[in-house]
Design an enzyme around this catalytic site. Structure first.
Site, PDB file in Angstrom:
ATOM      1  CG  HIS A  74      -1.898   1.135   1.222  1.00  0.00           C
ATOM      2  ND1 HIS A  74      -3.250   0.928   1.340  1.00  0.00           N
ATOM      3  CD2 HIS A  74      -1.755   2.472   1.096  1.00  0.00           C
ATOM      4  CE1 HIS A  74      -3.879   2.086   1.299  1.00  0.00           C
ATOM      5  NE2 HIS A  74      -2.983   3.049   1.152  1.00  0.00           N
ATOM      6  CG  HIS A  94      -0.699   7.127  -1.034  1.00  0.00           C
ATOM      7  ND1 HIS A  94      -1.887   7.307  -1.708  1.00  0.00           N
ATOM      8  CD2 HIS A  94      -1.002   6.474   0.112  1.00  0.00           C
ATOM      9  CE1 HIS A  94      -2.872   6.792  -1.000  1.00  0.00           C
ATOM     10  NE2 HIS A  94      -2.358   6.271   0.110  1.00  0.00           N
ATOM     11  CE  LYS A 111      -7.847   1.980  -0.877  1.00  0.00           C
ATOM     12  NZ  LYS A 111      -6.570   2.647  -0.600  1.00  0.00           N
ATOM     13  CG  HIS A 163     -10.061   4.603   3.038  1.00  0.00           C
ATOM     14  ND1 HIS A 163      -8.854   5.247   3.181  1.00  0.00           N
ATOM     15  CD2 HIS A 163     -10.859   5.101   4.003  1.00  0.00           C
ATOM     16  CE1 HIS A 163      -8.928   6.111   4.181  1.00  0.00           C
ATOM     17  NE2 HIS A 163     -10.149   6.038   4.691  1.00  0.00           N
ATOM     18  CG  HIS A 186      -5.166   2.185   5.739  1.00  0.00           C
ATOM     19  ND1 HIS A 186      -6.524   2.151   5.956  1.00  0.00           N
ATOM     20  CD2 HIS A 186      -4.992   2.886   4.593  1.00  0.00           C
ATOM     21  CE1 HIS A 186      -7.144   2.798   4.986  1.00  0.00           C
ATOM     22  NE2 HIS A 186      -6.230   3.251   4.143  1.00  0.00           N
ATOM     23  CG  ASP A 192      -1.811   4.847   3.955  1.00  0.00           C
ATOM     24  OD1 ASP A 192      -1.874   5.205   2.769  1.00  0.00           O
ATOM     25  OD2 ASP A 192      -2.592   5.263   4.845  1.00  0.00           O
ATOM     26  CB  ALA A 227      -5.078  12.701   6.272  1.00  0.00           C
TER      27      ALA A 227
END
Length: 342
Positions: free
Chosen positions: A13, A15, A99, A136, A174, A246, A262
């Site tokens: 996971h 980004h 996702k 999520h 997560h 994450d 966030a």
């Protein structure tokens, strides 16, 4: 233990953003991980196979010379995603999962799903072609307390989803609560990723000495009892739980503001953070399976054959890193760590 050699891990996971931001952060992940599941919440999001192929090409072009890394692509689920999109993605072998973001739940989620039942035709196709769904797992109802959003999602949306599609492979991303741990343990075809921040910190860390924006992520850090449940799950050796950082880069100017973004940035020192968490409960012998075996096994991919080495070395996390036109503050910036990847 002074030295720890592990099969090279993967990040399930991650980004990476795009453009200059991608080029700034990708070397950190490439240093530690052989592969990563790339989140699709760009602006605009990665909604089609064509989007995923183009984004993959940009990632490959940004890999530092002489380094090896495989981006595992995902599609961003929307109200308009079609079964045909899923069939094309599965046939490509480039897209490894889809996702789900509830609309408005987190960074760049405004294109997300407004009602999860709108996607039942897509879920049925995913179940048929064995394409994993990455969740999520939070509701966005303004009447639900932010610390309860994961639990309410499980009760109101995930349990009915799993009942409607019992053969759909699902990753609850997560996870942050004991309720999530128990649901994953009790449910077939279900796995979960766990971040370093949710292993190491409770919600007290958000407010230690004031508001600390670089500990703010979504799902938000929870009570200490939940952290303990997450830590126990990660270090249990159960193959349902595996590594997913994450790691989410935001410039300092986006974090230290009246409405901070966030996300915690951990790609720089992810394995060192995980090693610290596992060592805290005398479970370093379980780290390799969590970081290197459980994820590939769930995704039905081969395990890596190369290795990495962590040594017992005290070093200081940088206060900040270069990042586009500003700087990036890593998780626990300025603090000392006792493990270092060679």
């Amino acid at each position: 233990m002074e030295k720890l050699t592990l099969t090279r891990p993967d990040d399930w996971h991650l980004h990476l953003r795009d453009g200059a931001a991608l080029k700034a952060v990708l070397p950190h992940t490439v240093h530690q991980f052989a592969r990563a599941v790339i989140m699709p919440n760009l602006k605009p999001p990665v909604r089609s196979l064509g989007d995923a192929m183009a984004y993959r090409d940009r990632i490959l072009a940004a890999i530092p010379p002489g380094k090896q890394f495989e981006p595992l692509m995902t599609l961003y689920l929307t109200d308009n995603t079609s079964p045909e999109d899923i069939i094309a993605a599965q046939a490509s072998q480039v897209v490894k999962a889809v996702k789900y973001y509830p609309a408005g739940a987190t960074t760049n989620s405004e294109f997300g799903v407004t009602d999860i039942r709108r996607c039942d035709r897509v879920f049925e196709t995913m179940q048929q072609v064995d394409m994993p769904l990455l969740l999520h797992g939070e509701v966005t109802d303004v009447h639900v307390d932010v610390f309860d959003r994961e639990k309410v999602f499980i009760d109101q949306q995930l349990i009915p989803l799993q009942q409607r599609f019992p053969n759909l492979r699902i990753v609850l991303e997560h996870i942050t609560t004991s309720e999530a741990v128990q649901f994953v343990l009790a449910t077939s075809n279900m796995a979960a990723t766990i971040t370093p921040q949710h292993l190491l910190f409770s919600r007290n860390s958000l407010f230690k000495g004031g508001i600390r924006p670089h500990y703010y992520c979504l799902p938000i850090l929870k009570r200490e009892q939940h952290r303990q449940a997450i830590l126990q799950a990660a270090t249990s050796g159960n193959p349902k739980f595996f590594l997913g950082t994450d790691s989410a880069p935001h410039g300092r100017n986006s974090k230290e503001t009246s409405c901070g973004c966030a996300g915690c940035y951990s790609a720089l020192h992810a394995m060192e953070l995980y090693a610290e968490a596992f060592e805290s409960v005398n479970a370093l012998d379980k780290l390799e399976a969590f970081a290197s075996f459980h994820g590939p096994d769930f995704y039905q991919l081969p395990r890596n054959t190369e290795t990495i080495t962590l040594t017992k070395t005290t070093w200081r996390i940088p206060d900040a890193l270069p990042f586009t036109e500003t700087e990036l503050v890593p998780l626990r910036a300025g603090e000392e760590m006792t493990w270092k990847m060679v």
